[in-house]
Design an enzyme around this catalytic site. Structure first.
Site, mmCIF file in Angstrom:
data_model
loop_
_atom_site.group_PDB
_atom_site.id
_atom_site.type_symbol
_atom_site.label_atom_id
_atom_site.label_comp_id
_atom_site.label_asym_id
_atom_site.label_seq_id
_atom_site.Cartn_x
_atom_site.Cartn_y
_atom_site.Cartn_z
ATOM 1 N N HIS B 130 0.866 -1.172 0.000
ATOM 2 C CA HIS B 130 0.000 0.000 0.000
ATOM 3 C C HIS B 130 0.911 1.232 0.000
ATOM 4 O O HIS B 130 2.016 1.191 0.534
ATOM 5 C CB HIS B 130 -0.834 -0.056 1.285
ATOM 6 C CG HIS B 130 -1.946 0.938 1.373
ATOM 7 N ND1 HIS B 130 -1.738 2.254 1.722
ATOM 8 C CD2 HIS B 130 -3.281 0.808 1.183
ATOM 9 C CE1 HIS B 130 -2.908 2.883 1.749
ATOM 10 N NE2 HIS B 130 -3.860 2.025 1.416
ATOM 11 N N ASP B 207 3.037 -4.463 8.249
ATOM 12 C CA ASP B 207 1.759 -3.752 8.166
ATOM 13 C C ASP B 207 0.654 -4.802 8.253
ATOM 14 O O ASP B 207 0.430 -5.557 7.310
ATOM 15 C CB ASP B 207 1.714 -2.981 6.840
ATOM 16 C CG ASP B 207 0.323 -2.421 6.541
ATOM 17 O OD1 ASP B 207 -0.592 -2.611 7.359
ATOM 18 O OD2 ASP B 207 0.176 -1.806 5.471
ATOM 19 N N GLN B 210 -4.539 -5.656 6.996
ATOM 20 C CA GLN B 210 -5.437 -6.615 6.345
ATOM 21 C C GLN B 210 -5.308 -8.007 6.966
ATOM 22 O O GLN B 210 -5.947 -8.943 6.501
ATOM 23 C CB GLN B 210 -5.145 -6.688 4.837
ATOM 24 C CG GLN B 210 -5.232 -5.361 4.122
ATOM 25 C CD GLN B 210 -6.637 -4.774 4.121
ATOM 26 O OE1 GLN B 210 -7.619 -5.471 4.381
ATOM 27 N NE2 GLN B 210 -6.737 -3.487 3.846
#
Lengths: 147, 414
Positions: B130, B207, B210
């Site tokens: 992202h 990260d 999700q």
């Protein structure tokens, strides 16, 4: 489905599949790129102006059906129009899509895009070609963004 | 198609906990398939926010009055809830942020100022990241002179350990990557990457935006140095998220923002900084947001992350099968292990047009580049349609999606 049929009329689908005036001009007097980051519409537009009149418009568009059809219909209408007439046309087109009253005033073939009014998230797709044209007329460098 | 096997009856009834999902959309039942962008909120979270504001709200770490003490207790209890959720060793290792984006900026900024990175040092990312896990490192690059390298994905959208370590050199100081791709749903081998990185004394940032809604996460088992997620993708309020950072690092790095709460002593000549986590929480934090996030985690824990993961896997497989059966659909990314998201394109129709038609059919999907333009270039598409699920997603939502795609075909190929 009805408002979708209004939005995606056969004329619009036809223009989006077979855009008129697609390609680039050999010797434009102005060129600009337009970008709608929301959906990735990307248009490169060439314009040839002589004596205050648009003689030719050509564009290369990668994007959704609405933006490509709007570019195609717009380019078809502009040849022979004065700059003042062109700016006036854009104003009336914007009024049709976002003005207080849904009036399509002398917009000729652009009236098929009236259905976009019911899809506020798509208005920028329809107006991107005009914004890009305006930048090409000013021969601005850089990219016009809708966001 | 038959209802997917392996669904959990308790989770099937969770949908009733989310008031918004009862709202009709364009006269149809809402099929909300955009949880990867932001998830809807259960009543438990909404109630926790209202109760906190109505009966316990005051600023934290300041007043001597009872209300402030209670609000501080709630805020710190929320930190403990996040600690337990990630199985972090210590509550001081949890920093509240605005979300994962702010957390990554925090780490990039503090690491950049720490003097640990020299010109020519390298940061390794992946092509699936992202933009929030790319741009902060570019800002850090501009400040420190580090180089950025990106590990490639294969044609199916897998990034394996070897692909990551092909980009690693003697100069690599940090590997930052998504636990799960927000575009393809690819699950990255986070544990293997972090363990191999640790052997080579390379820092890791994961990260987890999700990942945490779909799987249990244990930062000690992963052996990562930093882990972050956003609350709003985990059924919590927007504007709150958390960063886990191992204590030695948080205690030695400089702060990234200055203000109240993050200091020990301030004079005009010199200021000394508070120990973590306060060092990284300048100003009044999102107090109610933290309380809401804790309520969201409590909600998820009622079912258990592993149970949710198994259930969602059944629904997601059903979704993949439904989409795969549509002639004009081409899946973008067919990873070996998938969580949360399915990306696809519809032959000859731009994703934006598909999205508009689906909306009128009551189906909410995300169309566009998903803030992952390098991933779009990897797959050679300008944009995709993404259907993503949450705890409340039913197989019927994918039925509505498949039916909606039938309408797309009707409109565009009469």
């Amino acid at each position: 489905m009805n408002d979708l049929r209004d939005l995606y009329q056969e004329v619009i689908l036809d223009h989006s599949r077979n855009p008129r005036n697609a390609g680039r001009l050999a010797e434009p007097s102005g060129t600009a790129k337009g970008h709608n980051p929301l959906c990735g519409d990307l248009i490169t537009l060439d314009v040839l102006v002589e004596d205050g009149t648009i003689r030719d418009v050509s564009f290369d568009a990668k994007g959704c059906a609405i933006s490509v059809a709007a570019a195609s219909i717009m380019s078809d209408m502009l040849k022979g129009k004065s700059l003042a007439e062109t700016h006036d046309l854009f104003r009336r087109f914007q009024d049709m899509l976002t003005g207080p009253d849904a009036v399509a005033e002398n917009l000729d073939k652009l009236e098929v895009l009236a259905g976009v009014r019911e899809f506020p998230m798509r208005v920028k797709c329809a107006t991107l070609p005009f914004h890009t044209l305006r930048a090409a007329l000013d021969n601005q460098s850089g990219t016009v963004q809708t966001e | 198609m038959n209802a997917p096997a392996g669904q959990n009856p308790e989770i099937l009834s969770a949908r009733a906990d989310f008031p918004l999902l009862a709202r009709p959309m364009h006269g149809r039942p809402l099929a909300f398939l955009d949880s990867a962008a932001s998830a809807q909120k259960p009543r438990a979270v909404l109630d926790a926010l209202r109760d906190f504001y109505e009966s316990e709200y005051a600023n934290v770490h300041r007043g001597v009055y009872l209300l402030s003490a209670q609000a501080t207790d709630r805020y710190e209890a929320a930190r403990e809830t996040v600690r337990r959720f990630l199985n972090a060793p210590r509550a001081e290792e949890i920093v509240f942020t605005r979300g994962a984006t702010e957390a990554i900026n925090l780490v990039a900024e503090s690491l950049g100022r720490s003097g640990r990175f020299e010109p020519g040092d390298e940061v390794v990312l992946t092509v699936l990241e992202h933009h929030s896990n790319i741009v902060p490192w570019q800002l850090m690059r501009d400040a420190t002179g580090v180089r950025i390298r990106a590990a490639v994905a294969d044609a199916a959208g897998n990034v394996d350990v070897d692909a990551v370590f092909r980009e690693v050199s003697d100069r690599t100081r940090l590997i930052a990557f998504s636990h799960v791709s927000n575009t393809t749903g690819s699950v990255l081998p986070a544990r293997e990457i972090c363990h191999r990185a640790r052997e080579r004394r390379i820092l890791t940032l994961v990260d987890g935006c999700q990942a945490v809604p779909h799987a249990a996460v244990d930062v000690q088992d992963l052996a990562c140095d930093f882990y972050t997620f956003s609350g709003h993708k985990l059924y919590g309020p927007s504007g709150i998220g958390a960063l886990y950072g191992c204590h030695d690092l948080l205690a030695s790095l400089p702060p990234w923002q200055g203000g109240g709460s993050m200091i020990e002593e301030v004079t005009f000549e010199r200021t000394t900084y508070a120990p973590p986590p306060a060092r990284y929480e300048a100003g009044t934090p999102n107090i109610a947001g933290a309380v809401g996030l804790a309520a969201a985690i409590d909600y998820v824990r009622r079912f258990g992350s592993e149970t949710i993961g198994r259930h969602e896997d059944a629904v997601l497989r059903y979704g993949v099968d439904r989409l795969d059966a549509v002639d004009d659909v081409r899946l973008i990314g067919t990873p070996a292990e998938r969580a949360g998201s399915i990306s696809f394109v519809f032959d000859g129709v731009h994703p934006h047009d598909v999205g508009t038609v689906l909306d009128r059919e009551g189906v909410a999907v995300r169309v566009g580049h998903h803030c992952a333009q390098p991933a779009m270039r990897h797959f050679g598409v300008p944009a995709t349609i993404r259907a993503s699920l949450g705890i409340y997603t039913h197989a019927a939502d994918f039925d509505a999606l498949a039916d909606g795609l039938g309408k797309v075909k009707e409109l565009f190929r009469p």
